[in-house]
Design a protein around this motif. Sequence first.
Motif, PDB file in Angstrom:
ATOM      1  N   ILE B  66      -0.330  -2.875  12.550  1.00 63.16           N
ATOM      2  CA  ILE B  66       0.558  -1.870  11.946  1.00 63.16           C
ATOM      3  C   ILE B  66       1.136  -2.411  10.633  1.00 63.16           C
ATOM      4  O   ILE B  66       1.200  -1.720   9.610  1.00 63.16           O
ATOM      5  CB  ILE B  66       1.700  -1.472  12.920  1.00 63.16           C
ATOM      6  N   GLN B  67       1.538  -3.684  10.653  1.00 62.77           N
ATOM      7  CA  GLN B  67       2.098  -4.296   9.421  1.00 62.77           C
ATOM      8  C   GLN B  67       1.059  -4.296   8.304  1.00 62.77           C
ATOM      9  O   GLN B  67       1.354  -3.960   7.161  1.00 62.77           O
ATOM     10  CB  GLN B  67       2.534  -5.743   9.702  1.00 62.77           C
ATOM     11  N   ILE B  68      -0.165  -4.656   8.655  1.00 63.25           N
ATOM     12  CA  ILE B  68      -1.229  -4.686   7.646  1.00 63.25           C
ATOM     13  C   ILE B  68      -1.465  -3.269   7.133  1.00 63.25           C
ATOM     14  O   ILE B  68      -1.549  -3.034   5.921  1.00 63.25           O
ATOM     15  CB  ILE B  68      -2.534  -5.265   8.237  1.00 63.25           C
ATOM     16  N   TYR B  69      -1.517  -2.322   8.065  1.00 62.48           N
ATOM     17  CA  TYR B  69      -1.776  -0.925   7.676  1.00 62.48           C
ATOM     18  C   TYR B  69      -0.696  -0.435   6.704  1.00 62.48           C
ATOM     19  O   TYR B  69      -0.999   0.195   5.690  1.00 62.48           O
ATOM     20  CB  TYR B  69      -1.839  -0.021   8.901  1.00 62.48           C
ATOM     21  N   ASP B  70       0.555  -0.761   6.998  1.00 64.84           N
ATOM     22  CA  ASP B  70       1.654  -0.349   6.103  1.00 64.84           C
ATOM     23  C   ASP B  70       1.489  -0.945   4.712  1.00 64.84           C
ATOM     24  O   ASP B  70       1.916  -0.379   3.722  1.00 64.84           O
ATOM     25  CB  ASP B  70       3.007  -0.784   6.689  1.00 64.84           C
ATOM     26  N   LYS B  71       0.862  -2.093   4.619  1.00 66.55           N
ATOM     27  CA  LYS B  71       0.699  -2.753   3.309  1.00 66.55           C
ATOM     28  C   LYS B  71      -0.469  -2.152   2.511  1.00 66.55           C
ATOM     29  O   LYS B  71      -0.465  -2.166   1.289  1.00 66.55           O
ATOM     30  CB  LYS B  71       0.432  -4.253   3.497  1.00 66.55           C
TER      31      LYS B  71
END
Lengths: 73, 73
Positions: B66-71
């Motif tokens: 999720i963190q990667i996706y948000d970036k």
Amino acid sequence: MLTDTRNSFRRIGDDDWMVQFTEEEKELLISLLVSTNFAKELVANEINDMEMGEKKLESSTYKKLIQIYDKVI
Amino acid sequence: MLTDTRNSFRRIGDDDWMVQFTEEEKELLISLLVSTNFAKELVANEINDMEMGEKKLESSTYKKLIQIYDKVI
């Protein structure tokens, strides 16, 4: 689930912003790339684009791509 | 252009062999992932597979995805 991602960008050129990943995120992306077999397609496309002249063929990058390709086939 | 890649594998499970990349190769793969926008697709697929129950939902990995996706969106 939007987190503040402004500080996760690093300026690399006039208008180019490179996403900053943590080491753990990089490892996760790499293992995903390999486990889903995307790595082979990604690298093969890039090598092909360089060989077709669609992307600038920079020899050290090209060599690294070939090395990666040899590892994932 | 086949190089000897036997020493570029690391055993991680009974029959799982994980490709060993150099730090430079990892950086190149990550920058390729981002520049070709493949990262978003790769991560979205993985998140979806976990949410659909097709892959084991391991919470710390899920959070990182999720963190990667948000970036990368």
